[in-house]
Every structure is written in C-alpha cells, then in structure tokens.
Design an enzyme around this catalytic site. Structure first.
Site, mmCIF file in Angstrom:
data_model
loop_
_atom_site.group_PDB
_atom_site.id
_atom_site.type_symbol
_atom_site.label_atom_id
_atom_site.label_comp_id
_atom_site.label_asym_id
_atom_site.label_seq_id
_atom_site.Cartn_x
_atom_site.Cartn_y
_atom_site.Cartn_z
ATOM 1 N N HIS A 25 0.843 -1.206 0.000
ATOM 2 C CA HIS A 25 0.000 0.000 0.000
ATOM 3 C C HIS A 25 0.881 1.261 0.000
ATOM 4 O O HIS A 25 0.621 2.206 -0.739
ATOM 5 C CB HIS A 25 -0.892 0.044 1.254
ATOM 6 N N LYS A 49 -16.628 -6.917 5.539
ATOM 7 C CA LYS A 49 -15.450 -7.488 6.185
ATOM 8 C C LYS A 49 -15.622 -7.599 7.708
ATOM 9 O O LYS A 49 -14.650 -7.577 8.465
ATOM 10 C CB LYS A 49 -14.197 -6.701 5.806
ATOM 11 N N ARG A 99 -1.993 -6.124 -8.156
ATOM 12 C CA ARG A 99 -0.834 -6.962 -7.806
ATOM 13 C C ARG A 99 -0.596 -8.059 -8.832
ATOM 14 O O ARG A 99 0.511 -8.388 -9.169
ATOM 15 C CB ARG A 99 -1.031 -7.595 -6.420
ATOM 16 N N SER A 137 -3.058 -7.830 3.209
ATOM 17 C CA SER A 137 -3.294 -7.572 4.637
ATOM 18 C C SER A 137 -3.692 -8.858 5.353
ATOM 19 O O SER A 137 -3.288 -9.083 6.499
ATOM 20 C CB SER A 137 -4.396 -6.524 4.812
HETATM 21 N N1 COA Z 1 -0.170 -4.000 -1.850
HETATM 22 C C1 COA Z 1 -0.522 -4.890 -0.922
HETATM 23 N N2 COA Z 1 -1.764 -5.344 -0.753
HETATM 24 C C2 COA Z 1 -2.691 -4.857 -1.570
HETATM 25 C C3 COA Z 1 -2.407 -3.934 -2.579
HETATM 26 C C4 COA Z 1 -1.080 -3.488 -2.690
HETATM 27 N N3 COA Z 1 -0.719 -2.601 -3.605
HETATM 28 N N4 COA Z 1 -3.545 -3.651 -3.232
HETATM 29 C C5 COA Z 1 -4.506 -4.388 -2.655
HETATM 30 N N5 COA Z 1 -3.986 -5.116 -1.662
HETATM 31 C C6 COA Z 1 -4.700 -6.074 -0.814
HETATM 32 C C7 COA Z 1 -5.467 -5.448 0.312
HETATM 33 O O1 COA Z 1 -4.686 -5.360 1.475
HETATM 34 C C8 COA Z 1 -6.603 -6.417 0.495
HETATM 35 O O2 COA Z 1 -6.114 -7.490 1.249
HETATM 36 P P1 COA Z 1 -7.072 -8.389 2.145
HETATM 37 O O3 COA Z 1 -8.244 -8.776 1.312
HETATM 38 O O4 COA Z 1 -6.188 -9.494 2.471
HETATM 39 O O5 COA Z 1 -7.452 -7.526 3.312
HETATM 40 C C9 COA Z 1 -6.868 -6.960 -0.904
HETATM 41 O O6 COA Z 1 -5.677 -6.695 -1.625
HETATM 42 C C10 COA Z 1 -8.013 -6.309 -1.598
HETATM 43 O O7 COA Z 1 -7.750 -4.928 -1.692
HETATM 44 P P2 COA Z 1 -8.844 -3.944 -2.314
HETATM 45 O O8 COA Z 1 -9.333 -4.447 -3.613
HETATM 46 O O9 COA Z 1 -8.311 -2.570 -2.242
HETATM 47 O O10 COA Z 1 -10.027 -4.176 -1.364
HETATM 48 P P3 COA Z 1 -10.274 -3.561 -0.008
HETATM 49 O O11 COA Z 1 -11.127 -4.470 0.743
HETATM 50 O O12 COA Z 1 -9.008 -3.142 0.648
HETATM 51 O O13 COA Z 1 -11.096 -2.233 -0.425
HETATM 52 C C11 COA Z 1 -12.957 -0.993 -1.287
HETATM 53 C C12 COA Z 1 -12.217 -2.321 -1.291
HETATM 54 C C13 COA Z 1 -13.161 -0.486 0.109
HETATM 55 C C14 COA Z 1 -12.150 0.031 -2.049
HETATM 56 C C15 COA Z 1 -14.329 -1.210 -1.995
HETATM 57 O O14 COA Z 1 -14.981 -2.304 -1.394
HETATM 58 C C16 COA Z 1 -15.221 0.003 -1.904
HETATM 59 O O15 COA Z 1 -15.062 0.930 -2.663
HETATM 60 N N6 COA Z 1 -16.189 -0.015 -0.953
HETATM 61 C C17 COA Z 1 -17.119 1.079 -0.767
HETATM 62 C C18 COA Z 1 -18.533 0.657 -1.136
HETATM 63 C C19 COA Z 1 -18.771 0.864 -2.598
HETATM 64 O O16 COA Z 1 -18.658 1.930 -3.145
HETATM 65 N N7 COA Z 1 -19.141 -0.233 -3.247
HETATM 66 C C20 COA Z 1 -19.407 -0.254 -4.655
HETATM 67 C C21 COA Z 1 -18.149 -0.578 -5.399
HETATM 68 S S1 COA Z 1 -18.591 -1.367 -6.855
#
Ligand code: COA
Length: 170
Positions: A25, A49, A99, A137
């Site tokens: 991140h 989550k 990733r 994460s």
């Molecule tokens: N380096 C390391 N880890 C990374 C990474 C990076 N560059 N990019 C992503 N990851 C990991 C994250 O840590 C996460 O790990 P985990 O699942 O083990 O916790 C995983 O990849 C998924 O990341 P991401 O796709 O960013 O999902 P998220 O759960 O962290 O966030 C939101 C998703 C919050 C952005 C999304 O659900 C959202 O926008 N929610 C708001 C509601 C909404 O608008 N919904 C409609 C959307 S269609």
C-alpha cells in the site's frame, strides 16, 4: 484574457480496508503522491469485512504514522458508496493497485460499476512494484496470529505497534 488562470488541485483518493497498511500500500501511496497534488488515503468502513481486525481509527493512525514523511498525503475514512465520498471530497480520480492478474477481475468490475454510477469519476490502476506483489493484509494478519515475522511486509515504523496490538487482543 486578463488575470491569472487558477489551476485546479489534482486530488486522488486511494480507498481500501488497510487492515493493516502494508509495504505494498505504501508503495502505491508514495507513487501516487509523485503524480497528484494531494492523495487522500480513505479507509472504508466495510460491512462485508465484519468490522475488521483493527478498528478503523487504529488503521488510520497506522497509515498516518507510515506516511508522516510524505507531504501531500491525508488520511480519512468513509462509509457507504465510494462515489458519494468522491463527490464529498470533490475528487475525480480513484487510485487502485493491481498486484496480479487475479486482482484484475474484481477491480475491473468495481471500476466499471463506479464509472456507470458516476461517469465523471475515473479509476487509475498502478502496477504494484514486483517486490510487494505477493503481500496482502490478510496474509500479514495470519502470519502475526502465529507470531511470525512481518518486518518485510509492513512499514518499519508501525512494526512494534502492530505486534503489541496483537498481544493486547489475544
Ligand atoms: N499491496 C498490498 N496489498 C494490496 C495492494 C497493494 N498494492 N492492493 C490491494 N492489496 C490487498 C489489500 O490489502 C486487500 O487485502 P485483504 O483482502 O487481504 O485484506 C486486498 O488486496 C483487496 O484490496 P482492495 O481491492 O483494495 O479491497 P479492499 O477491501 O481493501 O477495499 C474498497 C475495497 C473499500 C475500495 C471497496 O470495497 C469500496 O469501494 N467499498 C465502498 C462501497 C462501494 O462503493 N461499493 C461499490 C463498489 S462497486
């Protein structure tokens, strides 16, 4: 035309769960900070989550500590739809890290849905630097739960705090 043109500040939002923030991140945050005037790292209060491992306030604190050396980064949280938050912040660019190919499908879907709901919002993807491509994460949380070493996975400045946090909840 007389007068000076007022340049609009380029703001992007980097949303995620950050539970906890990892070096992957931080890599994206730093690189986005080189391109945009301001990067808002936005912690989602994500009901899917289950409230998460750490409370949102703690996640924000750890992001803040990890980014203290960066000038144009702010940390915030949001509830509800990301596009509504974008509107509130007057931001039109969402930054996401990719990733591997496996991230593509869900990210593509999210980007399309967000674009369909609000066409003025663009999602930009950055390829995660190869050395961080395997970090997530949930992997960090799992390693910590077995008292493993995560010093290569999360920012050094938060290492002690994250390990102590674990001790306090077990
Ligand atoms: N380096 C390391 N880890 C990374 C990474 C990076 N560059 N990019 C992503 N990851 C990991 C994250 O840590 C996460 O790990 P985990 O699942 O083990 O916790 C995983 O990849 C998924 O990341 P991401 O796709 O960013 O999902 P998220 O759960 O962290 O966030 C939101 C998703 C919050 C952005 C999304 O659900 C959202 O926008 N929610 C708001 C509601 C909404 O608008 N919904 C409609 C959307 S269609």
């Amino acid at each position: 035309m007389e007068g000076r043109a007022v340049l609009k500040e380029k703001i992007c939002v980097y949303p995620g769960s950050f539970d906890p923030i990892t070096l992957g991140h931080l890599d994206i945050i730093q690189r986005a900070g080189n391109i945009f005037d301001q990067v808002i790292v936005a912690v989602a209060k994500n009901p899917s989550k289950n409230g998460g491992w750490m409370p949102v306030a703690k996640r924000k604190e750890l992001i803040y500590s990890s980014c203290r050396h960066l000038k144009n980064i702010s940390v915030d949280s949001f509830e509800g739809l990301l596009i509504d938050y974008m509107e509130e912040k007057k931001a039109s660019v969402i930054i996401k890290g990719l990733r591997a190919v496996t991230d593509f499908e869900s990210e593509f879907q999210m980007a399309q849905l967000n674009h369909q709901m609000k066409p003025t919002v663009e999602t930009l993807f950055m390829m995660t630097s190869p050395q961080y491509a395997y970090i997530s994460s949930s992997a960090v949380r799992e390693i910590i739960s077995f008292q493993g070493d995560v010093k290569e996975l999360i920012p050094q400045v938060i290492l002690e705090e994250v390990m102590n946090y674990r001790k306090n909840i077990t």
